[in-house]
Structure formats: structure tokens, C-alpha cells
Write an enzyme that holds these catalytic residues in place. Structure first.
Site, PDB file in Angstrom:
ATOM      1  N   CYS A 123     -35.164 -39.754 -52.458  1.00 53.68           N
ATOM      2  CA  CYS A 123     -35.824 -38.680 -51.624  1.00 53.68           C
ATOM      3  C   CYS A 123     -35.097 -38.390 -50.563  1.00 53.68           C
ATOM      4  O   CYS A 123     -34.165 -39.181 -50.251  1.00 53.68           O
ATOM      5  CB  CYS A 123     -37.204 -38.713 -51.421  1.00 53.68           C
ATOM      6  SG  CYS A 123     -37.549 -39.919 -50.035  1.00 53.68           S
ATOM      7  N   CYS A 173     -34.702 -41.007 -47.802  1.00 53.95           N
ATOM      8  CA  CYS A 173     -33.646 -42.192 -48.210  1.00 53.95           C
ATOM      9  C   CYS A 173     -32.206 -41.841 -47.629  1.00 53.95           C
ATOM     10  O   CYS A 173     -31.716 -42.827 -47.068  1.00 53.95           O
ATOM     11  CB  CYS A 173     -33.548 -42.354 -49.542  1.00 53.95           C
ATOM     12  SG  CYS A 173     -34.937 -42.843 -50.486  1.00 53.95           S
ATOM     13  N   ASP A 176      -7.274  -8.179 -38.488  1.00 55.65           N
ATOM     14  CA  ASP A 176      -5.687  -8.103 -38.414  1.00 55.65           C
ATOM     15  C   ASP A 176      -5.470  -6.707 -39.293  1.00 55.65           C
ATOM     16  O   ASP A 176      -6.063  -6.230 -40.085  1.00 55.65           O
ATOM     17  CB  ASP A 176      -5.030  -9.370 -38.796  1.00 55.65           C
ATOM     18  CG  ASP A 176      -3.501  -9.144 -38.744  1.00 55.65           C
ATOM     19  OD1 ASP A 176      -2.977  -8.402 -37.820  1.00 55.65           O
ATOM     20  OD2 ASP A 176      -2.593  -9.488 -39.635  1.00 55.65           O
ATOM     21  N   ASP A 206      -4.563 -13.386 -41.634  1.00 51.51           N
ATOM     22  CA  ASP A 206      -3.725 -13.902 -42.657  1.00 51.51           C
ATOM     23  C   ASP A 206      -2.471 -14.565 -42.328  1.00 51.51           C
ATOM     24  O   ASP A 206      -1.817 -15.335 -43.276  1.00 51.51           O
ATOM     25  CB  ASP A 206      -3.320 -12.952 -43.897  1.00 51.51           C
ATOM     26  CG  ASP A 206      -2.387 -12.140 -43.598  1.00 51.51           C
ATOM     27  OD1 ASP A 206      -2.519 -11.397 -42.366  1.00 51.51           O
ATOM     28  OD2 ASP A 206      -1.467 -11.727 -44.497  1.00 51.51           O
ATOM     29  N   ASP A 218      -1.787 -15.361 -36.599  1.00 54.08           N
ATOM     30  CA  ASP A 218      -3.385 -15.249 -36.343  1.00 54.08           C
ATOM     31  C   ASP A 218      -4.171 -16.550 -36.340  1.00 54.08           C
ATOM     32  O   ASP A 218      -5.247 -16.408 -35.864  1.00 54.08           O
ATOM     33  CB  ASP A 218      -3.924 -14.447 -37.544  1.00 54.08           C
ATOM     34  CG  ASP A 218      -3.490 -13.158 -37.767  1.00 54.08           C
ATOM     35  OD1 ASP A 218      -3.370 -12.335 -36.854  1.00 54.08           O
ATOM     36  OD2 ASP A 218      -3.114 -12.468 -38.917  1.00 54.08           O
TER      37      ASP A 218
END
Length: 700
Positions: A13, A16, A412, A594, A598
Site C-alpha cells: 500500500c 509502505c 519564441d 527551441d 532560449d
């Protein structure tokens, strides 16, 4: 310091998992993450700590550690929750039957003792050992409550049997029913929670397949099937229609259409030909190719995705840490309430000792700290899994939580709002031949990862390069180098060329010793889903912002096509950072980019979002990667984050309100221990089912 990643077997569970986590934190381990659903454990081992000591400690707690190089063996059926529940149910059913039928032999205390003893002993072996280990480690868990409740009922009944005290002391069915119903609850919880990991399981299954290995003997190629796990970089394989791509590779012969839906969420097959890359685990819809293997095992794209999603699922957002702190004091608090319940009814309530014990037992068994532990992980696993299935790779649970507050999405231009697949429009040069112009351009741009550079090197790849020295990339401006004659060459945006010309209408400029030597223009098409994405953001009250290093004129053109009104053009990486900081003072910000320029802004923003064909630096800096390169996935990511957070709040509300209401009901005698155990068993299921709803519900 060393990062450790193991598998842990034996956790039945979420409590635990919390016990293991607390043990490691007490031992000084850092960044501890334990995932009950996937059995994954990771932590940072500080210097001066022995890993063997940690291994031994977890083993003494009753859990089995599976090291990375060890095979994960299947659990024997006799050790499964399924067997334990069935075994207990067989003996418990007749005990409960005597409550409705008047069969004298079922009323016999010795018969009830015989039926309940196997159930109690199995419960003691399962829950009792866990309870004892948790007490030894000073981390009392839910099994302490179950063990005490069942032992109190069984011990009280056994005392009555030995001393011939009559039927008022017969509560064997209570002891057996508590254990059986808790086994049922754990079994249902285990199965429900496993359902939250189906996306990762499906990805993992894609890793195992066969491959058609090509071996050359003289002038002849021999092809034979092998397990893809034995492939290594440099091997050649054949892939035909219907085959699974065995590992990451590069196509050197043939063409076809590959279904990458499981990786990118893109439903349409992608056309592939020579020199294109193929991702391991994807499926060849039609065609035939031969490819070189470029990555295997943990180095493949699929393994990277699986590992990132697993790491994300194991991290806890702030709300779960609050629930964990409450869970830590929960068991001692419930024990105190149970004691006061017994004393209150026995001393002041004027009821029998047996009735007082039953009400205190009801308090013990109805309490459920597991619900608080399960509330967040279940929702996070479903949310991250659905995102991965739709080509959205989210690197942490905290990122999902942060999506709900985003007010600005900063985008961008080149390679983000536009495709980045630039087409050469026109160019001009002076003081050199066309071949010299192209050679210098190619020699400079091959060192850059900018979309424009990638396009130029592809177009002019056949040109002979020139020998350059001290080549370096100036972020946000362009490339700079010297040739062997001592000339300084610069290639970049208008920012780099503004001292040499006032004309800002071109994409890139070439300077020789500070003087304009040429320029190049490109046409770059807008991503087809960019405008629709902006509309969806605005509908949700999110402000889109264009932040680019390109010229004001070109940025305004793209802004007009997409409907963006806030535009910041001609920005250097430093200025982008400053703008992100300024916006974040107003509200949380998501940045989509990208390029290498950036990366700082992606790292600084509340959430950094990168496209999958972005530079490696940008992808490493981002919190989210859009694997299908579709901006239309961005509203889905935002929606998933918001709805995952809503699901977490709903789960935590249920977990807390359940215990706040159920414990007093049990203490005041409204609920019996058996009905309490049944309700407790269902509490975790409610949370799991509510979380699984997130897999299907509309989020945008």
C-alpha cells in the site's frame, strides 16, 4: 554524491512507500522518491554513507530490493494478495454466516476458533510483521491499527472461550472479517493503482521486440532474426511493413511511413526516407527500410521518455508533502482516540467491556492513512501518463501543479511559432565570388544549432569549406571566426550588423572585418496550428507574448498572423531573461522556445516548454517537451495540469473528510468493526477510480 535507482518489492500500500521513504530520510538520504505503483525507488547517497547499510535496513523492514542488474522475478502466487484474500475469505464466510442462520454447530466457540485461527495467523504474518517493523523504526503505519484491532477481537474472544464466559465474548468473526476485508481493500487498491500506470506499461512493452539483423558475407547479405536487446550501435537491420523499429537508428536505404503515435501522440504516420531518423518502438505502417542502429538500451529516445516520466511520477508536489506530514502523526492520534473511546464507553458510557472494545476496534480499523498517501500519486500518475500518450513529456509532478497558475505564455518566433524549416529566398554578396560566399557561410553555420544554420548547411552542404579559427557562437547574435589570412568574419542577425548597415529587412548578414559582405533572406512558414493555439490560450484568459531576437518588422508580421498583441523584438538572451523576470513579477509564466539562446529563459520561467526538434540544451532546460512538435498540444498540457490539480484536491478532500467523519461514527458506536473495515477497504478505491477518470475526461 551518487544517485541510486532500485526496485522495491513487498510494498502492499502507499503507507509502505511512505515508511520506506521516511526510513531513508532518517538515514540521511537526499531527494528520496518511492513509487508504490511502479515499485521504483530513487535517492541521492551522500558521501560517507554505505549503500550496503541502506540495503540491509530496507531488507530488515521486510522489503526486497531489486538491483538494476538483477532480473525481476514474478511473485509466487502464494505470496500474492489474491491468494491471501481467497484463503481468508474461505474461512471467514462461514463465520459471517452464523450471524444470519441458526445452525448450532456454527455457534460453537471451538468451531469459530478453528475457522478464525488460520485467518488471524495469516493476518498476523502479513500485517503484524509490517506493524512490528514500523514500530521498531519509530514510523507506525496503518498495519499497526489493523493488527491491534484484529488482535484485540481475537484475544478477547479466545479469553472468553478458555474461561467459558459465553457468547457475549464471541467476536471471532470480527477478527477474521477485519483481516479479510483489509486484504480485499489492498487487492483492489493494488489493481486500481496499477491501472494508473498503463501509459508507462505500454511504452515499456514497446522496448521488447525482434529485429532482422543484416550481416554481410562477401557480396551477399544474410538476414536473421535476433532479440533487439542484443543489438549494438553500428549494427544494420531490415524493417518491413508491420515491423516494430527495433532501436533508434538512421535510414540508409528505402522509404516508408512510420506510426509514431505512442511516442509523439501524432496519429498520422510520418513519411521517412534516407538519412531520416527512426525511433525505436515505433511501427512501420508501410514500406521497407534498412537502417544503422545509433542508440540502444538506456540511450534510446523511448528509454529516455520512460525514465523521465517515471522520475516525474515519483516526485511529490507540495500538497502531497502536507498530506505526508499529517500521515506521520495519524497512527498515534488514532491509537489515542481508540483508547479514549474504550475508556469513555466503559467508564462513563456504562456498557460492557466487550462492547467498549468493539467500538475502540471500529476506530482502529476504519481509520485510513493510506487514503492520504494515495491521493496525489494516483492523480499525478494518470495525468503524466495521459500527457505522455499524447506526446507531451512533463518532467515533474510540480510542473503539473504549476500549470494551474500560468497567466502568460511567452513564445519564441523562429522554430516555435514558425516551422523552422526555412526556404532560401534570395541572397547577395560583394567583394567575393559566389562560391567563396557560400563556402564562408557553410563553414560558419556548421558550428551553429540555430534553425537558420541547419537550413543553410543542408542547402549548401556540397560547398567546399574554408579554414576558420577561433569559431564561436555569440548567443542571440550569431557566429564569429577568423581565417588564416587574419580576416574576421561575422554572420548573424541585424543586431550584429547594425554598425555596418541601416537595412534591417534581411534574415542574416555576413560581415568581413566589420564591413557588410553579403546578406541572405529566407521564407519561413507559420506552424499550421499556431493561430488556433493562440485563440485557445486567450479563451482561457492566458496572455500570449511574442519574444524574439528577430527584427520588429518580421515579428509584427507573425504576430498579426497569429493574433498576438504583445510583441518584444530584437531581444538578446540577456534581455529575454529580463523580460521573463518582469512578467513573473506580475504572474507565473510559461516560456516556449527551441534555440540555444532560449535556454536561459526556459530555465528561468515558471514552466519551460521545448519542442522535440529543439537543441539539446533547450530540451535539458525545459520542464515540458512537446514530442510531436505541435503547438496545439500546449493547451492540452495546460488543461491536464489544471485538471490534475483539481483531481488531487478532490482526492485529498475525500481522504480527509472520510477520516474526519468515519472515526467519530465508529467512536460513537454507529459503525461496527466489520462495517468499518469494509468502508475502509473502499476508501482507497474511491480515490483510485476518481484519478482514473482523468484519463478520459475533457480537459480543454
Amino acid at each position: 554524491m551518487e544517485t541510486i535507482s532500485w526496485k522495491v518489492k513487498g510494498m502492499h500500500c502507499t503507507n509502505c512507500a511512505l515508511t520506506v521513504s521516511k526510513y531513508l530520510e532518517q538515514k540521511g538520504m537526499q531527494d528520496v522518491n518511492v513509487n508504490f505503483a511502479t515499485d521504483d525507488l530513487s535517492f541521492i547517497l551522500p558521501e560517507g554513507h554505505a549503500v550496503n547499510e541502506v540495503l540491509t535496513g530496507i531488507g530488515q523492514m521486510g522489503y526486497q530490493v531489486i538491483l538494476p542488474d538483477q532480473p525481476v522475478s514474478k511473485t509466487a502466487f502464494l505470496n500474492t494478495l489474491t491468494f491471501k484474500f481467497i484463503f481468508c475469505a474461505i474461512f471467514t464466510a462461514p463465520l459471517l454466516l452464523h450471524m444470519w442462520v441458526q445452525w448450532d454447530w456454527l455457534q460453537n466457540p471451538l468451531v469459530q476458533l478453528a475457522l478464525s485461527t488460520p485467518v488471524y495467523l495469516l493476518g498476523l504474518w502479513h500485517f503484524g510483521r509490517s506493524a512490528w517493523r514500523s514500530l521498531v523504526n519509530k514510523m507506525a503505519n496503518m498495519d499497526v491499527l489493523i493488527t491491534l484491532g484484529a488482535t484485540a477481537a481475537f484475544g478477547y474472544s479466545l479469553t472468553g472461550t478458555i474461561l467459558y464466559l459465553g457468547h457475549d465474548y464471541m467476536f471471532y468473526e470480527t477478527a477474521a472479517a477485519i483481516i479479510t476485508l483489509v486484504f480485499l481493500g489492498n487487492l483492489l487498491e493494488e489493481r486500481s493503482v496499477k491501472q494508473t500506470t498503463t501509459a508507462i506499461t505500454a511504452l515499456a512493452k514497446m522496448q521488447v521486440t525482434t529485429a532482422r539483423l543484416i550481416e554481410t558475407h562477401g557480396d551477399h547479405e544474410h538476414i536473421h532474426e535476433v532479440d533487439n536487446q542484443i543489438l549494438k550501435a553500428g549494427d544494420r537491420v531490415l524493417v518491413n511493413t508491420g515491423d516494430k523499429i527495433p532501436m533508434d537508428g538512421t535510414i540508409y536505404w528505402g522509404s516508408g511511413h512510420i506510426n509514431e503515435a505512442m511516442i509523439t501522440g501524432e496519429s498520422e504516420p510520418v513519411a521517412k526516407r534516407e538519412k531520416d531518423k527512426a525511433i525505436g518502438g515505433t511501427i512501420m505502417e508501410d514500406g521497407s527500410i534498412k537502417m544503422f542502429i545509433t542508440a540502444t538500451g538506456k540511450d534510446t529516445v523511448l528509454s529516455y521518455i520512460i525514465e523521465l516520466v517515471k522520475q516525474a511520477q515519483s516526485h511529490k508536489p507540495a500538497m502531497q508533502k502536507l498530506a505526508d506530514r499529517i500521515s506521520a502523526i495519524f497512527v498515534p492520534l488514532v491509537l489515542s482516540i481508540a483508547i479514549f473511546t474504550f475508556l469513555g464507553w466503559f467508564i462513563f458510557g456504562h456498557v460492557t467491556a466487550g462492547e467498549s472494545i468493539m467500538r475502540s476496534i471500529a476506530v482502529l480499523v476504519i481509520a485510513c492513512p493510506c487514503a492520504m498517501g494515495l491521493a496525489t500519486p494516483a492523480a499525478v500518475m494518470v495525468g503524466l501518463g495521459r500527457a505522455a500518450r499524447n506526446g507531451i513529456l512533463i518532467k515533474g509532478a510540480n510542473t503539473l501543479e504549476a500549470f494551474k497558475d500560468i497567466k502568460y505564455v511567452v513564445l519564441d518566433k523562429t522554430g516555435t511559432l514558425t516551422t523552422g524549416k526555412l526556404k532560401l529566398s534570395k541572397y547577395d554578396f560583394k567583394g567575393m565570388t559566389e562560391q567563396e560566399f557560400k563556402s564562408v557561410i557553410y563553414s560558419l553555420e556548421k558550428y551553429s544549432s540555430h534553425p537558420i544554420a541547419r537550413s543553410l548547411t543542408t542547402i549548401w552542404k556540397g560547398e567546399a569549406g574554408v579554414s576558420l579559427q577561433q569559431v564561436r557562437e555569440i548567443k542571440g547574435k550569431g557566429m564569429q571566426a577568423n581565417d588564416k589570412e587574419g580576416n574576421e568574419w561575422q554572420l548573424g542577425s541585424f543586431i550584429m550588423a547594425q554598425q555596418a548597415t541601416q537595412d534591417d529587412s534581411h534574415n542574416i548578414y555576413l560581415l568581413k572585418n566589420g564591413q557588410l559582405a553579403g546578406w541572405i533572406d529566407f521564407t519561413d512558414e507559420l506552424r499550421p496550428d499556431a493561430a488556433a493555439m493562440v485563440i485557445q490560450l486567450k479563451k482561457r484568459g492566458i496572455i500570449p507574448v511574442l519574444l524574439s531576437g528577430d527584427t520588429e518588422r518580421k515579428c509584427r508580421e507573425i504576430a498579426a498572423l497569429t493574433g498576438i498583441t504583445e510583441v518584444f523584438a530584437g531581444q538578446t538572451p540577456e534581455q529575454k531573461l529580463q523580460k521573463i523576470d518582469a512578467l513573473m513579477k506580475e504572474a507565473p509564466v510559461a516560456m516556449v522556445g527551441d534555440g540555444i539562446n532560449d535556454a536561459p529563459a526556459l530555465a528561468r520561467a515558471s514552466i519551460g516548454i521545448s519542442l522535440s526538434d529543439a537543441t539539446h540544451v533547450a530540451m535539458q532546460s525545459a520542464n515540458v517537451i512537446l514530442l510531436n512538435n505541435h503547438l496545439s498540444s500546449l493547451p492540452l498540457a495546460l488543461g491536464l495540469g489544471r485538471h490534475t490539480y483539481m483531481t488531487i484536491k478532490q482526492n485529498l478532500f475525500w481522504a480527509f473528510i472520510y477520516n474526519i467523519v468515519a472515526i467519530p461514527f465508529a467512536a460513537f458506536g454507529v459503525l461496527s468493526p466489520i462495517s468499518g473495515a469494509g468502508v475502509m477497504a473502499l476508501s482507497d478505491i474511491v480515490l483510485a477510480v476518481n484519478s482514473i477518470r482523468l484519463r478520459y475526461k475533457k480537459v480543454i
